[in-house]
Design a protein around this motif. Structure first.
Motif, mmCIF file in Angstrom:
data_model
loop_
_atom_site.group_PDB
_atom_site.id
_atom_site.type_symbol
_atom_site.label_atom_id
_atom_site.label_comp_id
_atom_site.label_asym_id
_atom_site.label_seq_id
_atom_site.Cartn_x
_atom_site.Cartn_y
_atom_site.Cartn_z
ATOM 1 N N MET A 163 0.829 -1.202 0.000
ATOM 2 C CA MET A 163 0.000 0.000 0.000
ATOM 3 C C MET A 163 0.867 1.257 0.000
ATOM 4 S SD MET A 163 -3.042 -1.266 2.601
ATOM 5 C CE MET A 163 -3.894 0.319 2.654
ATOM 6 N N HIS A 164 2.020 1.185 0.658
ATOM 7 C CA HIS A 164 2.934 2.329 0.639
ATOM 8 C C HIS A 164 3.482 2.548 -0.771
ATOM 9 C CE1 HIS A 164 6.771 4.515 1.390
ATOM 10 N NE2 HIS A 164 5.997 5.187 2.220
ATOM 11 N N SER A 167 -4.368 8.033 -1.711
ATOM 12 C CA SER A 167 -4.459 7.266 -0.475
ATOM 13 C C SER A 167 -5.223 5.969 -0.745
ATOM 14 C CB SER A 167 -5.174 8.078 0.603
ATOM 15 O OG SER A 167 -6.519 8.317 0.226
ATOM 16 N N SER A 168 -5.100 5.033 0.182
ATOM 17 C CA SER A 168 -5.848 3.778 0.051
ATOM 18 C C SER A 168 -6.190 3.257 1.437
ATOM 19 C CB SER A 168 -5.035 2.725 -0.720
ATOM 20 O OG SER A 168 -3.863 2.362 -0.007
ATOM 21 N N HIS A 169 -7.150 2.355 1.502
ATOM 22 C CA HIS A 169 -7.486 1.725 2.770
ATOM 23 C C HIS A 169 -7.902 0.283 2.539
ATOM 24 C CE1 HIS A 169 -11.129 3.954 1.417
ATOM 25 N NE2 HIS A 169 -11.778 2.861 1.814
ATOM 26 N N GLN A 177 -20.920 -5.020 9.158
ATOM 27 C CA GLN A 177 -20.365 -3.839 8.514
ATOM 28 C C GLN A 177 -18.927 -4.113 8.115
ATOM 29 O OE1 GLN A 177 -20.654 -0.831 11.571
ATOM 30 N NE2 GLN A 177 -18.895 -1.610 12.701
ATOM 31 N N GLY A 178 -18.380 -3.202 7.325
ATOM 32 C CA GLY A 178 -16.965 -3.259 7.036
ATOM 33 C C GLY A 178 -16.199 -2.499 8.100
ATOM 34 N N PHE A 179 -14.889 -2.730 8.154
ATOM 35 C CA PHE A 179 -14.038 -2.118 9.165
ATOM 36 C C PHE A 179 -12.716 -1.747 8.501
ATOM 37 C CE2 PHE A 179 -10.604 -2.635 12.280
ATOM 38 C CZ PHE A 179 -11.044 -1.875 13.342
ATOM 39 N N VAL A 180 -12.313 -0.475 8.608
ATOM 40 C CA VAL A 180 -11.046 -0.041 8.020
ATOM 41 C C VAL A 180 -9.911 -0.554 8.902
ATOM 42 C CG1 VAL A 180 -9.604 1.901 7.319
ATOM 43 C CG2 VAL A 180 -12.075 1.984 6.932
ATOM 44 N N LEU A 181 -9.247 -1.604 8.426
ATOM 45 C CA LEU A 181 -8.210 -2.281 9.194
ATOM 46 C C LEU A 181 -6.860 -1.585 9.063
ATOM 47 C CD1 LEU A 181 -7.488 -4.890 10.842
ATOM 48 C CD2 LEU A 181 -6.908 -5.927 8.638
ATOM 49 N N HIS A 182 -6.600 -1.011 7.878
ATOM 50 C CA HIS A 182 -5.319 -0.337 7.655
ATOM 51 C C HIS A 182 -5.537 0.764 6.629
ATOM 52 C CE1 HIS A 182 -0.999 0.122 7.738
ATOM 53 N NE2 HIS A 182 -0.937 0.058 6.434
ATOM 54 N N ARG A 183 -4.761 1.814 6.747
ATOM 55 C CA ARG A 183 -4.876 2.941 5.822
ATOM 56 C C ARG A 183 -3.488 3.431 5.445
ATOM 57 N NH1 ARG A 183 -4.527 8.055 8.443
ATOM 58 N NH2 ARG A 183 -5.896 8.981 6.884
ATOM 59 N N GLN A 184 -3.393 3.965 4.247
ATOM 60 C CA GLN A 184 -2.135 4.553 3.775
ATOM 61 C C GLN A 184 -2.442 5.924 3.205
ATOM 62 O OE1 GLN A 184 1.321 3.666 3.720
ATOM 63 N NE2 GLN A 184 1.295 5.825 3.096
ATOM 64 N N GLU A 185 -1.856 6.938 3.786
ATOM 65 C CA GLU A 185 -2.107 8.289 3.306
ATOM 66 C C GLU A 185 -1.382 8.549 1.992
ATOM 67 O OE1 GLU A 185 -1.121 11.171 6.228
ATOM 68 O OE2 GLU A 185 -2.736 10.582 7.594
ATOM 69 N N VAL A 195 -10.746 -6.063 1.245
ATOM 70 C CA VAL A 195 -10.954 -5.255 0.039
ATOM 71 C C VAL A 195 -10.032 -4.050 0.099
ATOM 72 C CG1 VAL A 195 -12.588 -3.784 -1.204
ATOM 73 C CG2 VAL A 195 -13.343 -5.986 -0.299
ATOM 74 N N LEU A 196 -9.304 -3.828 -0.974
ATOM 75 C CA LEU A 196 -8.398 -2.684 -1.084
ATOM 76 C C LEU A 196 -9.076 -1.599 -1.919
ATOM 77 C CD1 LEU A 196 -5.570 -1.625 -0.386
ATOM 78 C CD2 LEU A 196 -4.761 -2.641 -2.529
ATOM 79 N N THR A 197 -9.154 -0.406 -1.355
ATOM 80 C CA THR A 197 -9.897 0.678 -2.008
ATOM 81 C C THR A 197 -9.062 1.949 -2.106
ATOM 82 O OG1 THR A 197 -12.055 -0.139 -1.288
ATOM 83 C CG2 THR A 197 -11.906 2.211 -1.776
ATOM 84 N N ILE A 198 -9.176 2.599 -3.241
ATOM 85 C CA ILE A 198 -8.628 3.954 -3.416
ATOM 86 C C ILE A 198 -9.802 4.916 -3.599
ATOM 87 C CG2 ILE A 198 -7.541 5.493 -5.103
ATOM 88 C CD1 ILE A 198 -5.350 3.524 -5.493
ATOM 89 N N PRO A 199 -9.914 5.937 -2.748
ATOM 90 C CA PRO A 199 -10.867 7.022 -2.994
ATOM 91 C C PRO A 199 -10.197 8.037 -3.926
ATOM 92 C CG PRO A 199 -9.884 7.262 -0.815
ATOM 93 C CD PRO A 199 -9.246 6.064 -1.449
ATOM 94 N N TYR A 200 -10.372 7.845 -5.217
ATOM 95 C CA TYR A 200 -9.607 8.571 -6.238
ATOM 96 C C TYR A 200 -9.997 10.040 -6.293
ATOM 97 C CZ TYR A 200 -7.798 9.850 -10.849
ATOM 98 O OH TYR A 200 -7.163 10.473 -11.895
ATOM 99 N N LEU A 201 -8.972 10.893 -6.269
ATOM 100 C CA LEU A 201 -9.144 12.333 -6.445
ATOM 101 C C LEU A 201 -8.391 12.789 -7.686
ATOM 102 C CD1 LEU A 201 -8.630 13.774 -2.833
ATOM 103 C CD2 LEU A 201 -10.757 13.737 -4.130
ATOM 104 N N ARG A 202 -9.062 13.509 -8.540
ATOM 105 C CA ARG A 202 -8.411 14.036 -9.742
ATOM 106 C C ARG A 202 -7.870 15.427 -9.447
ATOM 107 N NH1 ARG A 202 -9.383 17.194 -14.227
ATOM 108 N NH2 ARG A 202 -11.455 17.752 -13.483
#
Length: 254
Positions: free
Chosen positions: A94-95, A104-106, A114-122, A215-222
């Protein structure tokens, strides 16, 4: 808790767990009086318990006398579950993903209903958007949640759909068709229903047994200043590769 026909009670432990469970739903925290009132207990009943948990760093007190659950609780929970192995596998990848995409990704796992954010990468760049560690994820409304459901065992999904709240216009049949489409594509991508301008992209991560690990997710920002490293398609491709790399580290051979 029961064992055979025996019913066990541990009042002090139950009070402590009640406090943790209550504060887990209150990100802004509560005062000691508010905790006592919400749990329908006297302030004397909860005060010593709060003091002990603060000494153990399970709770922290802010300048306005509100108590919040600390990441210490998450740390111990992760150590006691297979989650630590998943984090160890995912964190360096993720880094790398953040450095290559400037996004970023989580990593989200299923936790009861529910889902749970286990790890995040800024994002390693100066501007980014990210989810809070430990944040709950709606399984029905979110991109990550839908991917969790799409790749979970059918019998588990059937049980969850009996309990999960959903918009009246969304039937179980329609939701299952939506999940089937995600399984066929192998991922999901959609504009965020919560944050304007964010486009979520989610890919499944699998364990050695082929079962869904997360599940690996990117909240994409343009970005509009020309500094974008990858466009949307390039970011989605990098995310897909990262999810596959994590799965390989976990022993997946699919």
């Amino acid at each position: 808790m029961t064992a055979g026909n025996m019913v066990y009670s541990a009042p002090a432990l139950e009070k402590g767990l009640d406090i943790i469970e209550l504060l887990s739903t209150e990100p802004d925290g509560l005062t000691a009086n508010e905790i006592a009132r919400r749990l329908k207990r006297s302030i004397n009943e909860v005060f010593r318990m709060i003091m002990v948990m603060e000494q153990r760093r399970w709770l922290s007190q802010s300048s306005d006398n509100r108590y919040r659950v600390t990441y210490e609780v998450v740390k111990f929970a992760i150590r006691a579950t297979p989650a630590q192995g998943l984090i160890d596998a995912a964190a360096p990848i993720m880094h790398d993903l953040a450095r290559s995409t400037y996004q970023s990704s989580h990593l989200v796992v299923l936790s009861q209903q529910q889902g749970f954010v286990l790890h995040r990468q800024e994002n390693v760049g100066p501007v980014g958007f990210g989810m809070r560690l430990g944040a709950p994820i709606d399984l029905v409304a979110s991109c990550s949640g839908n991917v969790l459901l799409a790749f979970s065992p059918a019998d588990l999904v059937d049980e969850l759909l009996k309990e999960l709240p959903r918009p009246k216009a969304l039937t179980v049949k329609a939701l299952k068709a939506q999940l089937a489409s995600i399984r066929e594509k192998g991922f999901e991508s959609r504009p965020s229903l919560r944050t304007e301008g964010v486009h979520d992209i989610s890919y499944p991560v699998f364990g050695f047994d082929g079962a869904l690990a997360g599940v690996l997710t990117i909240p994409y920002l343009r970005l509009i200043d020309g500094s974008q490293q990858f466009d949307f398609d390039g970011t989605a491709a990098a995310l897909a590769q990262a999810a596959t790399r994590i799965s390989r580290v976990l022993g997946w051979a699919g």
